[in-house]
Write an enzyme that holds these catalytic residues in place. Sequence first.
Site, PDB file in Angstrom:
ATOM      1  N   ARG A 103      10.733   3.610   4.160  1.00  0.00           N
ATOM      2  CA  ARG A 103      10.373   2.875   4.817  1.00  0.00           C
ATOM      3  C   ARG A 103      12.021   1.942   5.206  1.00  0.00           C
ATOM      4  O   ARG A 103      13.409   1.461   4.625  1.00  0.00           O
ATOM      5  CB  ARG A 103      10.096   1.944   4.411  1.00  0.00           C
ATOM      6  N   LYS A 143      25.953  -3.909  -0.300  1.00  0.00           N
ATOM      7  CA  LYS A 143      27.352  -4.186  -0.087  1.00  0.00           C
ATOM      8  C   LYS A 143      27.656  -3.111   1.191  1.00  0.00           C
ATOM      9  O   LYS A 143      28.768  -3.260   1.321  1.00  0.00           O
ATOM     10  CB  LYS A 143      28.105  -3.626  -1.280  1.00  0.00           C
ATOM     11  N   HIS A 192       4.762   5.958  11.512  1.00  0.00           N
ATOM     12  CA  HIS A 192       3.623   6.049  10.080  1.00  0.00           C
ATOM     13  C   HIS A 192       2.913   7.132   9.879  1.00  0.00           C
ATOM     14  O   HIS A 192       1.337   6.453   9.728  1.00  0.00           O
ATOM     15  CB  HIS A 192       3.496   5.082  10.001  1.00  0.00           C
ATOM     16  N   ARG A 233       0.952  -1.625  -0.040  1.00  0.00           N
ATOM     17  CA  ARG A 233      -0.182   0.109   0.477  1.00  0.00           C
ATOM     18  C   ARG A 233       0.485   1.093   0.021  1.00  0.00           C
ATOM     19  O   ARG A 233       0.491   2.002  -1.049  1.00  0.00           O
ATOM     20  CB  ARG A 233      -1.055  -0.157   0.942  1.00  0.00           C
ATOM     21  N   THR A 234       1.328   1.660   1.023  1.00  0.00           N
ATOM     22  CA  THR A 234       2.630   2.538   1.065  1.00  0.00           C
ATOM     23  C   THR A 234       3.778   2.286  -0.204  1.00  0.00           C
ATOM     24  O   THR A 234       3.443   3.952  -0.719  1.00  0.00           O
ATOM     25  CB  THR A 234       2.767   2.466   2.405  1.00  0.00           C
TER      26      THR A 234
END
Length: 330
Positions: free
Chosen positions: A128, A107, A156, A79-80
Site C-alpha cells: 500500500r 532514511k 484497490h 482491514r487490508t
Amino acid sequence: PASVAPHTVKDMPPVITRILNNSPFYHRHILSSKQFDRQELHTLFSVAHEMRTQVERNGSIDLLRGKVMCSMFYEPSTRTSCSFSAAMMRLGGTVVNVDGSSSSVVKGETLADTVRTLGCYGDLTVLRHPDPGSATTAAKFSKVPIINAGDGIGEHPTQAFLDVYTIREELGTVNGLTITLLGDLKNGRTVHSLVKLLAYYHVTLNFVSPISLRMPEEVKTELTSAGIAFNEYTDLNEVIGDSDVVYVTRVQKERFTDLSEYERVKSAYVINNKMMSKAKTQMVVMHPLPRVSEIEPEVDFDQRAAYFRQMRYGLYVRMALLALVLGKSF
Ligand code: CP
C-alpha cells in the site's frame, strides 16, 4: 493427546485442486481490477467459496506452508493489512510486516530498492502506497508478485474482488441489479476498481456525490467505451428506493489540500434509519470501511447492513487470491 494432522489439499474437492494447479493468477502481479476477465473473476470466487468452507470447518488449510508474504504499508490500514496477514496464516504460510514509519523508508530508501529488498525475503509482496501508479512502478523492480493493496486515489483491486463477491453472496447475482455508489467518488480508490469489474455485468449504475467529488472523467470514459451506462446525481433520495446495493464511501479527508472544502462536503450524505426506511426490503448497504459519520451506528442492526459481513468475505477472497498467485502443484 494425539495431535491433529493439518488439513491439506487432500481435504479439498478435486475441482478446486484442478483450478489451483492451473491458476490463471499464478505468479502474476495484481495491480488493477481490469487485468482479469469475468471468467478469471469467477475462478477466484469458486476458490474463495471453498476457502470459506475450509475456514468454517477447520479454521485453516495448509496450502502455503513454507511460503512467506511480505506486507509493506506506507499508509494506515486495518482491514487490508490484517486480512492479508490472517489469510496467509490460515493457509499455513508466514508473514513479514513492514511499514513506512519504522523501515529504512525514513532514511530515504526508494520504493524500487524497498521492493527489491522484500523480494529477497518473501515469495510475494502486498503493497500500500500513497501514490497512484506506485504498485505498477514497484512491479517493474520486483522479482516476486506485487499485490496492489491501494495506491493513493488510484486503485484497490482486491477490495473490488471482495466487493463483487459480497454482492453475489448477499443477493445471489450481480446481473440485473441497480447499484448506487455514494460519497467521495473522486478520491475513493475502491469505487474506481469496483466499477471496472461491474462493467462485466448487466447492471444499472448510479453515481451520487457532491459535484466536487464526482467520479473522475477517465473512469467514466472507460465505462462509456465499454458500453456501460451510468447516471450522476447529487441527491440520494432520487435513487435510494430503486437501489439493490448502496455502496457508501467515506469522504477522504487525507486527500484534500483545502480542509475548508473537506468541512463543506464531509457530511453531504448520512445513512440512518430514516433513510433506510425509503430503501427496498431486499437490498444491501456496503462500505469498504473505515467509516466516519456517513453511516450512523443505528443502521448496524438492520439486516440490510452488509458492511461487517463484507469484511469477513474479504478474508476468503484474499485466501483464494494468495493460493492462486503462490500455489502450483498441490
Ligand atoms: N477497506 C480498506 O481498505 O480498509 P483499510 O484501509 O482499513 O485497509
